[in-house]
Scaffold this active site. Structure first.
Site, PDB file in Angstrom:
ATOM      1  N   LEU A  32      13.989  37.851   4.434  1.00  0.00           N
ATOM      2  CA  LEU A  32      15.021  38.228   3.616  1.00  0.00           C
ATOM      3  C   LEU A  32      14.785  38.287   2.100  1.00  0.00           C
ATOM      4  CD1 LEU A  32      18.110  37.046   5.531  1.00  0.00           C
ATOM      5  CD2 LEU A  32      17.192  39.355   6.043  1.00  0.00           C
ATOM      6  N   THR A  78      -0.164  52.188   6.014  1.00  0.00           N
ATOM      7  CA  THR A  78       0.364  53.338   5.144  1.00  0.00           C
ATOM      8  C   THR A  78      -0.789  54.179   4.769  1.00  0.00           C
ATOM      9  OG1 THR A  78       0.733  53.615   2.755  1.00  0.00           O
ATOM     10  CG2 THR A  78      -0.227  51.848   3.244  1.00  0.00           C
ATOM     11  N   ASP A  79      -0.502  55.360   4.417  1.00  0.00           N
ATOM     12  CA  ASP A  79      -1.651  56.615   4.151  1.00  0.00           C
ATOM     13  C   ASP A  79      -2.334  56.054   2.807  1.00  0.00           C
ATOM     14  OD1 ASP A  79       0.452  57.101   2.473  1.00  0.00           O
ATOM     15  OD2 ASP A  79       0.627  59.097   3.005  1.00  0.00           O
ATOM     16  N   GLU A  80      -1.659  55.364   1.903  1.00  0.00           N
ATOM     17  CA  GLU A  80      -2.333  54.782   0.677  1.00  0.00           C
ATOM     18  C   GLU A  80      -3.618  54.321   0.736  1.00  0.00           C
ATOM     19  OE1 GLU A  80       0.426  53.313  -2.171  1.00  0.00           O
ATOM     20  OE2 GLU A  80       2.063  54.722  -1.478  1.00  0.00           O
ATOM     21  N   TYR A 139      -1.041  47.191  -4.216  1.00  0.00           N
ATOM     22  CA  TYR A 139      -0.526  47.490  -2.912  1.00  0.00           C
ATOM     23  C   TYR A 139      -1.429  47.998  -1.998  1.00  0.00           C
ATOM     24  CZ  TYR A 139       2.291  49.876   0.541  1.00  0.00           C
ATOM     25  OH  TYR A 139       2.919  50.299   1.913  1.00  0.00           O
ATOM     26  N   LYS A 198      -2.774  46.417   1.682  1.00  0.00           N
ATOM     27  CA  LYS A 198      -2.552  46.732   2.902  1.00  0.00           C
ATOM     28  C   LYS A 198      -3.975  47.153   3.716  1.00  0.00           C
ATOM     29  CE  LYS A 198       0.921  47.963   4.806  1.00  0.00           C
ATOM     30  NZ  LYS A 198       1.638  47.142   5.803  1.00  0.00           N
TER      31      LYS A 198
HETATM   32  P1  NAD Z   1      10.914  47.154   2.796  1.00  0.00           P
HETATM   33  O1  NAD Z   1      10.299  46.382   1.714  1.00  0.00           O
HETATM   34  O2  NAD Z   1      11.902  48.032   2.851  1.00  0.00           O
HETATM   35  O3  NAD Z   1      10.948  45.924   3.772  1.00  0.00           O
HETATM   36  C1  NAD Z   1       9.963  44.865   3.845  1.00  0.00           C
HETATM   37  C2  NAD Z   1      10.688  43.767   4.954  1.00  0.00           C
HETATM   38  O4  NAD Z   1       9.661  42.766   4.867  1.00  0.00           O
HETATM   39  C3  NAD Z   1      11.987  43.090   4.163  1.00  0.00           C
HETATM   40  O5  NAD Z   1      12.922  43.167   5.126  1.00  0.00           O
HETATM   41  C4  NAD Z   1      11.476  41.772   3.521  1.00  0.00           C
HETATM   42  O6  NAD Z   1      12.427  40.926   3.561  1.00  0.00           O
HETATM   43  C5  NAD Z   1      10.269  41.395   4.781  1.00  0.00           C
HETATM   44  N1  NAD Z   1       9.345  40.565   4.382  1.00  0.00           N
HETATM   45  C6  NAD Z   1       8.701  40.643   3.044  1.00  0.00           C
HETATM   46  N2  NAD Z   1       7.911  39.540   2.721  1.00  0.00           N
HETATM   47  C7  NAD Z   1       7.944  38.833   3.933  1.00  0.00           C
HETATM   48  C8  NAD Z   1       7.573  37.392   4.224  1.00  0.00           C
HETATM   49  N3  NAD Z   1       6.355  37.015   3.724  1.00  0.00           N
HETATM   50  N4  NAD Z   1       7.794  37.028   5.395  1.00  0.00           N
HETATM   51  C9  NAD Z   1       8.694  37.894   6.124  1.00  0.00           C
HETATM   52  N5  NAD Z   1       9.327  38.832   5.834  1.00  0.00           N
HETATM   53  C10 NAD Z   1       8.985  39.490   4.712  1.00  0.00           C
HETATM   54  O7  NAD Z   1       9.412  47.982   3.531  1.00  0.00           O
HETATM   55  P2  NAD Z   1       9.554  49.300   4.236  1.00  0.00           P
HETATM   56  O8  NAD Z   1       9.600  50.414   3.430  1.00  0.00           O
HETATM   57  O9  NAD Z   1      10.544  49.145   5.252  1.00  0.00           O
HETATM   58  O10 NAD Z   1       8.099  49.225   4.915  1.00  0.00           O
HETATM   59  C11 NAD Z   1       7.949  48.431   6.257  1.00  0.00           C
HETATM   60  C12 NAD Z   1       6.491  48.677   6.603  1.00  0.00           C
HETATM   61  O11 NAD Z   1       5.839  50.043   6.660  1.00  0.00           O
HETATM   62  C13 NAD Z   1       5.325  48.113   5.329  1.00  0.00           C
HETATM   63  O12 NAD Z   1       4.583  47.259   6.156  1.00  0.00           O
HETATM   64  C14 NAD Z   1       4.890  49.187   4.786  1.00  0.00           C
HETATM   65  O13 NAD Z   1       3.697  49.049   4.032  1.00  0.00           O
HETATM   66  C15 NAD Z   1       4.703  50.085   5.661  1.00  0.00           C
HETATM   67  N6  NAD Z   1       4.802  51.796   5.189  1.00  0.00           N
HETATM   68  C16 NAD Z   1       6.086  51.946   4.709  1.00  0.00           C
HETATM   69  C17 NAD Z   1       6.174  53.186   4.279  1.00  0.00           C
HETATM   70  C18 NAD Z   1       7.251  53.756   3.316  1.00  0.00           C
HETATM   71  O14 NAD Z   1       7.364  54.921   2.869  1.00  0.00           O
HETATM   72  N7  NAD Z   1       8.415  53.034   3.030  1.00  0.00           N
HETATM   73  C19 NAD Z   1       5.210  54.172   4.419  1.00  0.00           C
HETATM   74  C20 NAD Z   1       3.980  53.898   5.550  1.00  0.00           C
HETATM   75  C21 NAD Z   1       3.960  52.674   5.541  1.00  0.00           C
HETATM   76  O1  DAU Z   2       2.621  56.862   1.329  1.00  0.00           O
HETATM   77  C1  DAU Z   2       3.271  55.731   1.857  1.00  0.00           C
HETATM   78  C2  DAU Z   2       3.868  54.930   0.855  1.00  0.00           C
HETATM   79  O2  DAU Z   2       5.022  55.595   0.186  1.00  0.00           O
HETATM   80  C3  DAU Z   2       4.257  53.424   1.315  1.00  0.00           C
HETATM   81  O3  DAU Z   2       3.237  52.606   1.649  1.00  0.00           O
HETATM   82  C4  DAU Z   2       4.965  52.502   0.405  1.00  0.00           C
HETATM   83  O4  DAU Z   2       5.482  51.369   0.816  1.00  0.00           O
HETATM   84  C5  DAU Z   2       5.984  53.450  -0.228  1.00  0.00           C
HETATM   85  O5  DAU Z   2       6.624  52.530  -1.224  1.00  0.00           O
HETATM   86  C6  DAU Z   2       5.662  55.033  -0.768  1.00  0.00           C
HETATM   87  O6  DAU Z   2       4.763  54.739  -1.901  1.00  0.00           O
HETATM   88  P1  DAU Z   2       5.223  55.814  -3.168  1.00  0.00           P
HETATM   89  O7  DAU Z   2       4.515  55.156  -4.379  1.00  0.00           O
HETATM   90  O8  DAU Z   2       4.505  57.336  -2.911  1.00  0.00           O
HETATM   91  O9  DAU Z   2       6.615  55.764  -3.252  1.00  0.00           O
HETATM   92  P2  DAU Z   2       7.890  55.799  -4.382  1.00  0.00           P
HETATM   93  O10 DAU Z   2       8.996  56.205  -3.856  1.00  0.00           O
HETATM   94  O11 DAU Z   2       7.539  54.526  -5.258  1.00  0.00           O
HETATM   95  O12 DAU Z   2       7.205  57.126  -5.456  1.00  0.00           O
HETATM   96  C7  DAU Z   2       7.274  58.442  -4.964  1.00  0.00           C
HETATM   97  C8  DAU Z   2       6.633  59.219  -5.958  1.00  0.00           C
HETATM   98  O13 DAU Z   2       7.621  59.405  -6.671  1.00  0.00           O
HETATM   99  C9  DAU Z   2       5.590  58.748  -6.540  1.00  0.00           C
HETATM  100  O14 DAU Z   2       4.313  59.730  -6.932  1.00  0.00           O
HETATM  101  C10 DAU Z   2       5.876  58.044  -7.864  1.00  0.00           C
HETATM  102  C11 DAU Z   2       7.189  58.970  -8.218  1.00  0.00           C
HETATM  103  N1  DAU Z   2       8.081  57.993  -8.890  1.00  0.00           N
HETATM  104  C12 DAU Z   2       8.493  57.063  -8.208  1.00  0.00           C
HETATM  105  C13 DAU Z   2       9.643  56.340  -8.935  1.00  0.00           C
HETATM  106  C14 DAU Z   2      10.335  55.112  -8.299  1.00  0.00           C
HETATM  107  C15 DAU Z   2       8.708  58.506 -10.118  1.00  0.00           C
HETATM  108  O15 DAU Z   2       8.177  59.747 -10.727  1.00  0.00           O
HETATM  109  N2  DAU Z   2       9.711  58.031 -10.693  1.00  0.00           N
HETATM  110  C16 DAU Z   2      10.352  56.769 -10.178  1.00  0.00           C
HETATM  111  O16 DAU Z   2      11.198  56.108 -10.559  1.00  0.00           O
END
Ligand code: NAD
Ligand code: DAU
Length: 349
Positions: free
Chosen positions: A37, A132-134, A157, A161
């Site tokens: 959390l 992630t694809d990153e 980040y 990962k």
């Molecule tokens: P998020 O930040 O919304 O959620 C992360 C969760 O992990 C939170 O509930 C947080 O409390 C918990 N957490 C963080 N540190 C912790 C710790 N030390 N111990 C236990 N719990 C902990 O993230 P999300 O966007 O839901 O991403 C989830 C997973 O999917 C991540 O591994 C992320 O790298 C991956 N991912 C995300 C995206 C995206 O677009 N959001 C895309 C591809 C992969």
């Molecule tokens: O590709 C998967 C990833 O996508 C996940 O692994 C990450 O957890 C998730 O956060 C996301 O990463 P990005 O960096 O692509 O997402 P974000 O929403 O931060 O940004 C999306 C795009 O928008 C990126 O090119 C940056 C841009 N951006 C983002 C923010 C927050 C802006 O232009 N302005 C902003 O304020």
């Protein structure tokens, strides 16, 4: 068959959708949601599951090795679906150490606990690592990320990962730990913390605040509705081949600025505003350091081998997403009070 599955990070954005899918779809599984959390975790995301007897919440930190070992002894998990992570690129630029601790050390603690618990019998056990694809780095104008694309992470980040992915594969190779990994593109949908592009911009438009577009806005991402990601995880968990990697994506690439314009149009309609009024809030701001130019996923392996594909068209998914945020303003107001205000001031000063 009954199973006890640990889902880490289940109170976060994607995790909460995965937990809900598994708890509802598999009443004979016990789902244990472990989450620290942090600012990104929110039990409000899971209120509807609290009274169900196949769902348990455990508050804890994956970095705490003794706690994790105790948890594995207590529940004797059959499987792990590991989503807990620090997930925001901008925060990794200001605070990389948190990412190394949770994403790398935390993952290795889970791997060690699984290895210890399962050492006498790996049958029907699985460590599913959600990535992630990153990790593949940044593409030019052409090309797609394949599962065989060499890793080339560019931000703290994505480096954390990538490191965790390497540890998972190393445990598979060295100790035969049964694992799968999936690498997904950008998710969008309900319950996403408003530090990420879409919920941040939806909230700013609602409040008449500026929309901070990084750099020239010509950065490309592939977008997938979060519930389709959860369905892919379900497929891979049950039918994926052990030791394999699966790319997950939306077949849905957008330049940020084009996506933001579509969002603005839909927001004008949803809020009954004059066409163009949300778009007038667009402001170009300083670029993210080391900003990856383009991500684009080839998810055909998952489509061909496991029959998964996205169910929602982007415009439909976006409309659903906007409706959810507008109908859940209390959720947004709760998560944007307190620490979020300081984060916002620092990030967008
Ligand atoms: P998020 O930040 O919304 O959620 C992360 C969760 O992990 C939170 O509930 C947080 O409390 C918990 N957490 C963080 N540190 C912790 C710790 N030390 N111990 C236990 N719990 C902990 O993230 P999300 O966007 O839901 O991403 C989830 C997973 O999917 C991540 O591994 C992320 O790298 C991956 N991912 C995300 C995206 C995206 O677009 N959001 C895309 C591809 C992969
Ligand atoms: O590709 C998967 C990833 O996508 C996940 O692994 C990450 O957890 C998730 O956060 C996301 O990463 P990005 O960096 O692509 O997402 P974000 O929403 O931060 O940004 C999306 C795009 O928008 C990126 O090119 C940056 C841009 N951006 C983002 C923010 C927050 C802006 O232009 N302005 C902003 O304020």
């Amino acid at each position: 068959m009954s199973k006890i599955i640990l889902i880490t990070g289940g109170a976060g954005f994607i995790g909460s959708h995965v937990v809900r899918l598994f708890v509802n779809k598999y009443p004979n599984y016990k789902i244990v949601n472990l989450d620290k959390l942090t600012y990104a975790g929110n039990l409000e995301n899971l209120r509807d599951l609290e009274s169900l007897n196949n769902y348990v919440f455990e508050k804890g930190d994956i970095v705490d090795k003794e706690y994790i070992n105790r948890l594995f002894k207590k529940y004797k998990f059959d499987g792990v679906i590991h989503l807990a992570a620090e997930s925001h690129v901008d925060r990794s630029i200001t605070n990389p150490m948190d990412f190394i601790m949770t994403n790398v050390v935390g993952t290795v603690n889970l791997l060690n606990a699984a290895k210890e618990l399962w050492k006498d019998n790996y049958n029907n056990k699985l460590f599913y690592h959600v990535s992630t694809d990153e990790v593949y780095g940044s593409l030019g104008e052409k090309g797609l990320f394949l599962e065989s694309t060499p890793y080339d992470p560019q931000s703290p980040y994505s480096s954390s990962k990538a490191s965790s992915d390497h540890f998972v594969r190393a445990y598979g190779n060295t100790y035969n730990l049964p694992f799968v990994i999936s690498n997904c593109s950008n998710n969008y949908g309900p319950n996403q913390f408003p530090e990420k592009l879409l919920p941040l911009f939806i909230n700013n438009i609602r409040q008449g605040k500026k929309l901070p577009v990084y750099g020239d806005g010509n950065f490309t991402r592939d977008w997938l509705f979060v519930k389709d990601h959860a369905k892919a995880i379900d497929k891979i968990y049950h039918y994926g081949k052990e030791g394999e990697t699966y790319n997950i994506g939306g077949f849905n690439e957008w330049k940020n600025i084009d996506l933001i314009k579509v969002l603005c149009k839909q927001m004008d309609i949803a809020l009954n505003k004059d066409q163009g009024s949300s778009q007038s809030l667009i402001t170009y701001v300083k670029d993210r350091p080391g900003h990856d130019k383009r991500y684009a996923i080839d998810a055909n392996k998952l489509k061909k081998e496991l029959g998964w594909e996205p169910t929602l068209q982007f415009e439909e998914g976006l409309a659903k997403t906007i409706s959810w945020y507008l109908e859940n303003q209390e959720w947004m107001d709760n998560v944007t009070s307190g620490e979020y205000q300081n984060y916002y001031k620092e990030q967008y000063k």
